[in-house]
Design a protein around this motif. Structure first.
Motif, PDB file in Angstrom:
ATOM      1  N   ARG A   4       0.831  -1.170   0.000  1.00 48.97           N
ATOM      2  CA  ARG A   4       0.000   0.000   0.000  1.00 48.97           C
ATOM      3  C   ARG A   4       0.880   1.240   0.000  1.00 48.97           C
ATOM      4  N   LEU A   5       0.504   2.229  -0.776  1.00 45.37           N
ATOM      5  CA  LEU A   5       1.229   3.495  -0.783  1.00 45.37           C
ATOM      6  C   LEU A   5       0.236   4.619  -0.521  1.00 45.37           C
ATOM      7  N   THR A   6       0.456   5.367   0.558  1.00 45.86           N
ATOM      8  CA  THR A   6      -0.421   6.473   0.914  1.00 45.86           C
ATOM      9  C   THR A   6       0.361   7.773   0.803  1.00 45.86           C
ATOM     10  N   VAL A   7      -0.176   8.692   0.030  1.00 47.63           N
ATOM     11  CA  VAL A   7       0.472   9.993  -0.121  1.00 47.63           C
ATOM     12  C   VAL A   7      -0.250  10.943   0.825  1.00 47.63           C
ATOM     13  N   ILE A   8       0.460  11.437   1.829  1.00 49.82           N
ATOM     14  CA  ILE A   8      -0.173  12.119   2.961  1.00 49.82           C
ATOM     15  C   ILE A   8       0.112  13.613   2.926  1.00 49.82           C
ATOM     16  N   GLY A   9      -0.941  14.416   2.971  1.00 46.49           N
ATOM     17  CA  GLY A   9      -0.795  15.873   3.058  1.00 46.49           C
ATOM     18  C   GLY A   9      -0.742  16.306   4.507  1.00 46.49           C
ATOM     19  N   LEU A  10       0.352  16.953   4.898  1.00 46.61           N
ATOM     20  CA  LEU A  10       0.555  17.348   6.298  1.00 46.61           C
ATOM     21  C   LEU A  10       0.123  18.777   6.573  1.00 46.61           C
ATOM     22  N   GLY A  72       5.233  -5.330  -0.860  1.00 46.34           N
ATOM     23  CA  GLY A  72       4.232  -5.750   0.134  1.00 46.34           C
ATOM     24  C   GLY A  72       4.215  -4.900   1.392  1.00 46.34           C
ATOM     25  N   HIS A  73       4.994  -3.825   1.420  1.00 42.34           N
ATOM     26  CA  HIS A  73       5.058  -3.001   2.629  1.00 42.34           C
ATOM     27  C   HIS A  73       3.982  -1.911   2.635  1.00 42.34           C
ATOM     28  N   ASP A  74       3.778  -1.361   3.823  1.00 41.10           N
ATOM     29  CA  ASP A  74       2.849  -0.250   4.003  1.00 41.10           C
ATOM     30  C   ASP A  74       3.681   1.034   4.009  1.00 41.10           C
ATOM     31  N   VAL A  75       3.592   1.769   2.907  1.00 38.01           N
ATOM     32  CA  VAL A  75       4.522   2.869   2.651  1.00 38.01           C
ATOM     33  C   VAL A  75       3.760   4.200   2.635  1.00 38.01           C
ATOM     34  N   ALA A  76       4.370   5.236   3.216  1.00 38.16           N
ATOM     35  CA  ALA A  76       3.813   6.588   3.147  1.00 38.16           C
ATOM     36  C   ALA A  76       4.787   7.504   2.420  1.00 38.16           C
ATOM     37  N   VAL A  77       4.242   8.366   1.595  1.00 38.30           N
ATOM     38  CA  VAL A  77       5.010   9.469   1.019  1.00 38.30           C
ATOM     39  C   VAL A  77       4.400  10.733   1.616  1.00 38.30           C
ATOM     40  N   VAL A  78       5.209  11.559   2.262  1.00 33.58           N
ATOM     41  CA  VAL A  78       4.640  12.743   2.914  1.00 33.58           C
ATOM     42  C   VAL A  78       4.945  14.012   2.123  1.00 33.58           C
ATOM     43  N   SER A  79       3.979  14.896   2.134  1.00 34.58           N
ATOM     44  CA  SER A  79       4.052  16.195   1.465  1.00 34.58           C
ATOM     45  C   SER A  79       3.648  17.266   2.463  1.00 34.58           C
ATOM     46  N   GLY A  80       4.224  18.436   2.339  1.00 36.90           N
ATOM     47  CA  GLY A  80       3.650  19.579   3.042  1.00 36.90           C
ATOM     48  C   GLY A  80       2.373  19.987   2.331  1.00 36.90           C
ATOM     49  N   ARG A 104       1.174  -0.757 -10.844  1.00 40.03           N
ATOM     50  CA  ARG A 104      -0.254  -0.444 -11.003  1.00 40.03           C
ATOM     51  C   ARG A 104      -1.123  -1.276 -10.082  1.00 40.03           C
ATOM     52  N   ALA A 105      -0.554  -2.337  -9.528  1.00 40.04           N
ATOM     53  CA  ALA A 105      -1.311  -3.207  -8.618  1.00 40.04           C
ATOM     54  C   ALA A 105      -1.208  -2.741  -7.169  1.00 40.04           C
ATOM     55  N   VAL A 106      -0.374  -1.742  -6.911  1.00 37.02           N
ATOM     56  CA  VAL A 106      -0.240  -1.223  -5.540  1.00 37.02           C
ATOM     57  C   VAL A 106      -1.509  -0.433  -5.174  1.00 37.02           C
ATOM     58  N   ASP A 107      -1.995  -0.636  -3.965  1.00 40.13           N
ATOM     59  CA  ASP A 107      -3.119   0.187  -3.467  1.00 40.13           C
ATOM     60  C   ASP A 107      -2.606   1.589  -3.174  1.00 40.13           C
ATOM     61  N   VAL A 108      -3.028   2.545  -3.997  1.00 42.48           N
ATOM     62  CA  VAL A 108      -2.556   3.917  -3.827  1.00 42.48           C
ATOM     63  C   VAL A 108      -3.695   4.773  -3.277  1.00 42.48           C
ATOM     64  N   ALA A 109      -3.411   5.593  -2.287  1.00 41.02           N
ATOM     65  CA  ALA A 109      -4.406   6.559  -1.778  1.00 41.02           C
ATOM     66  C   ALA A 109      -3.718   7.895  -1.540  1.00 41.02           C
ATOM     67  N   MET A 110      -4.389   8.948  -1.926  1.00 40.75           N
ATOM     68  CA  MET A 110      -3.896  10.295  -1.650  1.00 40.75           C
ATOM     69  C   MET A 110      -4.788  10.882  -0.553  1.00 40.75           C
ATOM     70  N   LEU A 111      -4.201  11.465   0.464  1.00 34.56           N
ATOM     71  CA  LEU A 111      -4.979  12.087   1.536  1.00 34.56           C
ATOM     72  C   LEU A 111      -4.769  13.595   1.487  1.00 34.56           C
ATOM     73  N   PRO A 112      -5.856  14.352   1.266  1.00 35.73           N
ATOM     74  CA  PRO A 112      -5.693  15.794   1.067  1.00 35.73           C
ATOM     75  C   PRO A 112      -5.255  16.515   2.335  1.00 35.73           C
TER      76      PRO A 112
END
Lengths: 254, 254
Positions: A4-10, A72-80, A104-112
């Motif tokens: 899983r890859l979550t792109v997190i807005g801080l 297979g890891h639970d990954v976060a990408v952080v953004s300001g 393309r098979a990774v679960d991607v989510a963007m959090l505003p």
């Protein structure tokens, strides 16, 4: 096995402006990719790993994060701010499109998150109260000519303009040039807001008129909001002035 | 004795996307002014009073709230999304400017929230990943000619366009007309995102091509994002497609 890859807005940098959704995503992820100052905002546990990278390395950071998630890891990408506004969400999408099928098979989510222009606008009134645009002033990824065209098109049509990435050591003249361009079509009395570090201890929000706007007063952490001809300043004696753009607008100027 | 007026952004409608700052402000205020569906999101105590008003009564709501605050009360005006984007912050500023001197002595604070376009963008990828604008399609407060001028200026200069207030019973044809205008200058293959109630249980996010975009599929709660010629769709088999605008752009088309 895909992770899983979550792109997190801080948000702008104040813990009080981080959404509960973003905070929970930080608590859940195992690997954190980001520009160091954004990672420094996180209070991670010993079992969480941070991988810092430089400001200009967005695409390689996105690829590294996708490699890790595809394992297979639970990954976060952080953004300001908000990850979708001149930030990591687009870089992650670019990497996915150009990358191997497994990405393309990774679960991607963007959090505003609260993006800089909203935080700055809130601190000064409501300068974005009517139609507006957001322009990155960086000519690293697009030609300067296109930036001038967009500035003129936006100002000519009466949009309020929020400028991101206004100035840096490698781009010292662009903001001054932008003010020059806009002076050709906007009144010198147009309000211009310089908003630095909104909501943080070192916040500085200042209002100038376009004719007096000095690019040297901005830095990389500044978001600049240039009013439309409709934008107004309300003086309030000892209280700080309010800057706002009314909800109504007159017709096209003939 | 002057009180306090806080304009609070409640985000798209998901409690998980309300900032801690906004939640605290709700806990602290005594009188709450707002459009009923926004007030209905709050879990108020018996000692807190709600004053609901209709959608189209923004200015009179702002005035009522200022009267109450100027009497020394702790007053909140609540908005969905971000109060600075086509919402109550500008109405409050308009009222202050036109109102009695005592309203300028009220402590006013605007608390930002996640605005609809950011929430919708996050659910589909990163369509706002490069320069973009936000336009209210309501011609209640500005002439339709001005809206067309802005649509054409924005699309012609390569901005992604987020449309707020796209359609209502009283404004049935405007969105269809906007698509027609844009079809004259954007490729029919331009991605168009219809984002309804992002983050809420009744969320519906759909992607069309401009040539197939059907205004009838939108309602008042829909935020529409129209891509630029650079905006791309990534197909991902069984997973939902991603829509994004790359961080880089080519020069002006000659």
């Amino acid at each position: 096995m895909s992770g899983r890859l979550t792109v997190i807005g801080l948000g702008p940098g104040n813990a009080d402006q981080v959404t509960p959704e973003a905070s929970r995503a930080v608590a859940e992820a195992s690997f954190f990719y980001g520009y160091k100052p954004y990672l420094d905002r996180l209070d991670l546990r010993p079992d969480q790993t941070r991988i810092a990278s430089d400001n200009r390395e967005e695409l390689s950071r996105a690829k590294d994060a996708l490699v890790k998630a595809a394992q297979g890891h639970d990954v976060a990408v952080v953004s300001g701010g908000d990850p979708g506004v001149f930030a990591m969400a687009a870089a992650v999408c670019e990497a996915i499109e150009a990358g191997p099928a497994e990405w393309r098979a990774v679960d991607v989510a963007m959090l505003p998150g609260i993006t800089a222009m909203l935080a700055v606008a809130a601190r000064i009134g409501a300068p974005l109260g009517h139609d507006f645009c957001a322009i990155s002033l960086s000519d690293n990824l697009k030609p300067w000519d296109l930036i001038e065209l967009r500035l003129l098109a936006a100002a000519g049509a009466g949009f309020v303009i929020a400028l991101y990435n206004p100035i840096s050591k490698a781009r010292p003249w662009q903001l001054g040039r932008a003010f020059e361009c806009l002076t050709a079509i906007l009144p010198g009395t147009t309000p211009v807001v310089f908003g630095r570090a909104a909501g943080r201890p070192d916040e500085r929000i200042e209002v100038f008129l376009l004719a007096d706007a000095d690019a040297e007063k901005a830095d990389m952490a500044t978001c600049i909001i240039i009013g439309s001809p409709e934008t107004r300043i309300i003086k309030r004696g000892e209280k700080p002035a309010l800057v706002y753009t009314p909800r109504s607008a007159a017709g096209p100027r003939k």
